[in-house]
Design a protein around this motif. Sequence first.
Motif, mmCIF file in Angstrom:
data_model
loop_
_atom_site.group_PDB
_atom_site.id
_atom_site.type_symbol
_atom_site.label_atom_id
_atom_site.label_comp_id
_atom_site.label_asym_id
_atom_site.label_seq_id
_atom_site.Cartn_x
_atom_site.Cartn_y
_atom_site.Cartn_z
ATOM 1 N N UNK A 1 0.492 -1.099 0.095
ATOM 2 C CA UNK A 1 0.205 0.024 0.015
ATOM 3 C C UNK A 1 0.962 1.201 0.429
ATOM 4 N N UNK A 2 2.028 1.280 0.682
ATOM 5 C CA UNK A 2 2.336 2.781 0.830
ATOM 6 C C UNK A 2 3.102 3.324 -0.189
ATOM 7 N N UNK A 3 3.677 1.409 -1.295
ATOM 8 C CA UNK A 3 4.409 1.640 -2.314
ATOM 9 C C UNK A 3 3.449 2.750 -2.794
ATOM 10 N N UNK A 4 2.558 2.479 -3.020
ATOM 11 C CA UNK A 4 1.540 3.359 -4.144
ATOM 12 C C UNK A 4 1.456 4.920 -3.859
ATOM 13 N N UNK A 5 2.029 5.188 -2.939
ATOM 14 C CA UNK A 5 2.047 6.345 -2.236
ATOM 15 C C UNK A 5 2.920 7.148 -2.826
ATOM 16 N N UNK A 6 2.672 8.406 -3.291
ATOM 17 C CA UNK A 6 4.068 9.019 -4.000
ATOM 18 C C UNK A 6 3.455 10.761 -4.172
ATOM 19 N N UNK A 7 4.876 11.277 -3.647
ATOM 20 C CA UNK A 7 4.479 12.900 -3.172
ATOM 21 C C UNK A 7 5.179 13.568 -2.556
ATOM 22 N N UNK A 8 4.991 14.844 -2.729
ATOM 23 C CA UNK A 8 6.305 15.790 -2.441
ATOM 24 C C UNK A 8 5.904 16.352 -0.748
ATOM 25 N N UNK A 29 9.406 20.551 -1.164
ATOM 26 C CA UNK A 29 10.434 19.763 -2.293
ATOM 27 C C UNK A 29 9.870 19.170 -3.122
ATOM 28 N N UNK A 30 8.345 19.690 -3.353
ATOM 29 C CA UNK A 30 7.858 20.379 -5.021
ATOM 30 C C UNK A 30 8.414 21.334 -5.109
ATOM 31 N N UNK A 31 9.148 22.665 -5.003
ATOM 32 C CA UNK A 31 10.155 23.860 -4.855
ATOM 33 C C UNK A 31 10.778 23.670 -6.029
ATOM 34 N N UNK A 59 2.128 21.250 -9.382
ATOM 35 C CA UNK A 59 2.212 20.228 -7.769
ATOM 36 C C UNK A 59 0.587 19.401 -7.694
ATOM 37 N N UNK A 60 -0.672 20.401 -8.571
ATOM 38 C CA UNK A 60 -1.722 19.342 -8.097
ATOM 39 C C UNK A 60 -1.833 18.075 -8.506
ATOM 40 N N UNK A 61 -1.107 18.113 -10.044
ATOM 41 C CA UNK A 61 -1.310 16.689 -10.242
ATOM 42 C C UNK A 61 -0.639 15.541 -9.535
ATOM 43 N N UNK A 62 0.473 15.524 -9.041
ATOM 44 C CA UNK A 62 1.310 14.953 -8.164
ATOM 45 C C UNK A 62 0.741 14.818 -7.084
ATOM 46 N N UNK A 63 -0.262 15.824 -6.270
ATOM 47 C CA UNK A 63 -0.939 15.301 -5.183
ATOM 48 C C UNK A 63 -1.871 14.081 -5.064
ATOM 49 N N UNK A 64 -3.192 14.723 -6.184
ATOM 50 C CA UNK A 64 -4.062 13.867 -6.299
ATOM 51 C C UNK A 64 -3.280 12.364 -6.823
ATOM 52 N N UNK A 77 9.981 1.339 10.223
ATOM 53 C CA UNK A 77 9.204 0.900 9.462
ATOM 54 C C UNK A 77 7.555 2.499 9.590
ATOM 55 N N UNK A 78 7.188 2.041 10.666
ATOM 56 C CA UNK A 78 6.052 2.602 11.489
ATOM 57 C C UNK A 78 5.833 3.584 10.987
ATOM 58 N N UNK A 79 6.996 4.578 11.656
ATOM 59 C CA UNK A 79 7.051 6.074 11.031
ATOM 60 C C UNK A 79 7.143 6.376 10.311
ATOM 61 N N UNK A 80 7.373 5.511 8.223
ATOM 62 C CA UNK A 80 8.339 5.836 7.338
ATOM 63 C C UNK A 80 6.787 5.810 6.921
ATOM 64 N N UNK A 81 5.729 4.742 7.507
ATOM 65 C CA UNK A 81 4.226 4.719 7.152
ATOM 66 C C UNK A 81 3.573 5.875 7.316
ATOM 67 N N UNK A 82 3.603 6.293 8.891
ATOM 68 C CA UNK A 82 2.641 6.943 9.324
ATOM 69 C C UNK A 82 3.862 8.665 7.916
ATOM 70 N N UNK A 83 4.902 8.749 7.934
ATOM 71 C CA UNK A 83 5.149 9.824 7.443
ATOM 72 C C UNK A 83 4.711 10.245 6.042
ATOM 73 N N UNK A 84 4.990 9.144 5.097
ATOM 74 C CA UNK A 84 4.150 9.081 3.661
ATOM 75 C C UNK A 84 3.330 9.592 3.671
ATOM 76 N N UNK A 85 2.094 8.742 4.421
ATOM 77 C CA UNK A 85 0.801 9.173 4.808
ATOM 78 C C UNK A 85 0.681 10.619 4.355
ATOM 79 N N UNK A 86 1.404 11.514 5.786
ATOM 80 C CA UNK A 86 1.145 12.705 6.555
ATOM 81 C C UNK A 86 1.922 13.485 5.065
ATOM 82 N N UNK A 87 2.855 13.099 4.016
ATOM 83 C CA UNK A 87 3.019 13.621 2.962
ATOM 84 C C UNK A 87 1.859 14.413 1.533
#
Length: 308
Positions: A1-8, A12-14, A34-39, A62-72
Motif C-alpha cells: 500500500x505504501x509503495x503506491x503513495x507518491x508525493x512531495x 520539496x516540490x518547489x 503540484x495538483x497533479x502530483x497531489x491527486x 517502518x512504522x514511522x515511515x508509513x505514517x510519514x508517507x501518509x502525512x506527506x
Amino acid sequence: MMSALSGHTVAQFIEHYQMGSPFDLDNEKAYQAWRENKLENYPENVEELIVEINNPAALTSAEYNAIQALVVKTNMAVYAGNTWRDPDKTIPAKLGKQFGLSELDDNMGADEGVTSLKVVTGRWRSGYIPYTDKPIHWHTDGYYNPLDLQIRALLLHCVSPAAKGGENALMDHEIAYIHLRDTNPDYIKALMASDVMTIPANRKDGKEIRPDCTGPVFSIMPDNNLHMRYTARTRSIEWKDDPATQAAVKILSEFLNSESPYIYRATLQSGQGLVSNNVLHDRSGFDEDEGHKRLLYRLRYYQRIADA
Ligand SMILES: [Fe+2]
C-alpha cells in the motif's frame, strides 16, 4: 500500500521542480504540476490512512515511515497502537516528538499542553462544546489564536471511545484549496485576504479572555506550506461582506457537507490516534454509558510535522 503513495511536501516540490510556489495565483504552471502530483494515487478511503503499530511512544522505523508517507500525501494518518486504555498522557506527546513536534499550545484547560477531551459538567469547561457530548462543526484547531501562534499540527489520541458516536470527519485542507481554486481562483484570492474572517473577542463576566482575531482563511507560511484557519460556525464569526467572500464560503461549506470521497470518517478506538497538519475536521455527537466514557487527548502544536 505504501509503495503506491507518491508525493512531495510543497517545500520539496518547489525545490525539486524549481517552479516557484503552486499557491501563487499567477503561477498556473506550478499549481497544475503540484495538483497533479497531489491527486495521483490519493487515498480514497479511511482504511488506507490507518497504520498498524505497536507502541506509539516508540515507533519502529517502518512504522514511522508509513505514517510519514501518509502525512506527506494527505497531511494526516491514523495510527492503531497497542496501548489500549492506558491513560498515560506522555504516550501521544512522545509520538509527537518523533515527528519533530515539541512546541505545544498551552491553551485553557490543557495539562502541560495535553488536553483531556471528555464530558465535563459543572465547571467552566461545560460552557465549551469540546467538553460536551454535542457535535462540533467543521473547523481547523485554534482558528481564534493570534496569527503568530497558529496551530499547524494536531494530534488526537483515544484512551476510550463513547458507547456510540464521536466520529470525526476529516479533510485535507489542501484538497479544500484545490476544490476552491478549480471552481474559481477568485475564491482563493478572497479567502487569502487579511480581513476576510473575524472571530469576535471572547468575554466572560465582562472580562476579555481573548481579543478579536482577524485574519485570512488560507495563508502561505514561511516554509511555503499552506495553512488554513476555518470554522463552519455561524454565530460569533464575521465574514467579510463582499460577493466573492460570500460565494467562497458557500462553496466550501457545500463541499464539506457533500459526499465527497475526499472526506474520511473515523471513530477512534482505544490506542488509536490521529497525526495531522491540523486538517479540517468535525465531530459527531455521542452517547456514553457507565462502561463507555469517551476520553481523547488533544495536542496542538505551533510546528508542522517535520519533513523526513
Ligand atoms: Fe478540533
